[in-house]
Design an enzyme around this catalytic site. Structure first.
Site, short mmCIF file in Angstrom:
data_model
loop_
_atom_site.label_atom_id
_atom_site.label_comp_id
_atom_site.label_asym_id
_atom_site.label_seq_id
_atom_site.Cartn_x
_atom_site.Cartn_y
_atom_site.Cartn_z
CB CYS A 90 -0.99 0.00 1.15
SG CYS A 90 -0.25 -0.07 2.79
CG HIS A 169 -4.74 1.70 4.15
ND1 HIS A 169 -4.21 0.87 3.18
CD2 HIS A 169 -5.71 2.43 3.53
CE1 HIS A 169 -4.85 1.07 2.04
NE2 HIS A 169 -5.75 2.02 2.23
#
Length: 365
Positions: A90, A169
């Site tokens: 990510c 994230h």
């Protein structure tokens, strides 16, 4: 270029540290020129780092309790949006979301690898774009170059994260075609945050700032671990350009002073300096002398900034070398030598005794 993007079960991706030095070297490994990554410690830092081409935001992942509206990527032709299909990619995907949506800023070249990748995946749907990222050999190799050396390799299956796990994230904020988007590979599509004012007074960061602040405040009562970074123009390139302008200004002012000495009069003050609109040479000798003094001071400041930036880049490079280096052979050899010299067990017993004393002292309290 198709041989770089064969669709197969991708090899593993490592987790990499959220650090501007790591991300700057990562994008340089992609072949990108003219861009570096800077950590932003406050939303007030946004103006100080101008120009900022995009933001990358790291936060502890908490599932949204309310669905936010996304758009179909096809509604904005040319906007690169990829679904995330690899768990540990990510960070790289957020950086690519900025780089692949750059609108040709001055002095920036995304390089052959990313240019080919953008051309190859241009007509793909978002899920296939995500799959293409995961199977791109150059991108995966650059990402995995930051893998930490592991002394032992174990075969293990990856378990699903639970509520007790800290899962972080990365998402990206980018300007594109007069609008500002949040790009999150876990969402169904881009999130349109707003329009950039068309009167020239607007800045896309004014739009992004509100949404970054809102996201931070949403978790402020239970979470303080956030990391905001900006992809900005290479400071090395910006300082080199500034230095060239100042050197040119000094040359112009020096020539003017020589002309005055020769003819006893002031030279024409309507001399524009390339790359610095609005600057003009003073029309009298005193004014030109003051400008020359200011220019010399600015040159000294600029050269000092160049030295400091060079030292910072060298420190980043050294830190990255240490991150990648395998220290296990050194440690094993050190332990072996200590054992051969009959020093290992005494050191172990001394450390063990110290720990026992500390534990007993803590119990007494």
């Amino acid at each position: 270029v198709s041989h770089h993007f064969s669709f197969k079960m991708s090899d593993s991706w490592c987790t990499i540290e959220s650090d501007p030095g790591v991300f700057t070297e990562l994008i340089q490994t992609f072949g990108v020129k003219g861009v570096q990554v800077e950590e932003l410690y406050s939303l007030d830092d946004l103006e100080q780092q101008s120009p900022i081409y995009g933001l990358v935001f790291l936060f502890k992942y908490v599932k949204d309790t309310e669905e936010r509206a996304t758009i179909d990527p096809d509604q904005e032709p040319g906007l690169f949006f990829a679904k995330q299909v690899i768990q540990d990619a990510c960070a790289t995907q957020a950086i690519l979301s900025v780089l692949l949506n750059l609108e040709s800023p001055k002095g920036v070249d995304i390089g052959e690898t990313l240019t080919d990748f953008r051309g190859f995946t241009g007509d793909f749907p978002s899920d296939l774009k995500g799959l293409a990222i995961s199977n791109s050999d150059p991108i995966r190799t650059a990402h995995n170059s930051f893998a930490r050396a592991e002394p032992f390799m174990f075969e293990k299956s990856r378990r699903a994260a639970t509520d007790d796990d800290d899962v972080f994230h990365f998402i990206a904020y980018v300007p594109f075609n007069g609008k500002v988007y949040e790009l999150d590979g876990l969402k169904a599509g881009p999130i349109l945050l707003g329009d950039v004012a068309s009167d020239g007074a607007g800045d896309w960061l004014n739009v992004a700032r509100q949404h970054v602040q809102a996201r931070i405040e949403r978790y402020a009562t239970s979470e303080i671990r956030f990391n905001l970074m900006g992809l900005v123009r290479s400071k090395k390139d910006a300082l080199a350009e500034k230095l060239a302008c100042l050197e040119l200004r000094k040359t112009i002012l020096g020539a003017a002073a020589s002309a005055q000495t020769a003819d006893g009069g002031a030279s024409n003050g309507n001399v524009d300096l390339y790359g610095e609109p609005g600057w003009a040479m003073a029309g009298d000798a005193a004014g030109q002398a003051a400008q020359l003094s200011e220019t010399n001071e600015a040159l000294a400041t600029c050269k000092q900034a160049q030295r400091e930036e060079g030292e910072r880049m060298a420190a980043w490079k050294m830190e990255n070398l240490r991150r990648k280096h395998n220290y296990v052979p050194f440690v094993v050899n050190l332990l072996r030598i200590l054992a051969e010299r009959k020093k290992l067990m005494p050191m172990y017993e001394k450390a063990k005794l110290k720990k026992t004393e500390q534990a007993s002292g803590g119990n007494k309290k």
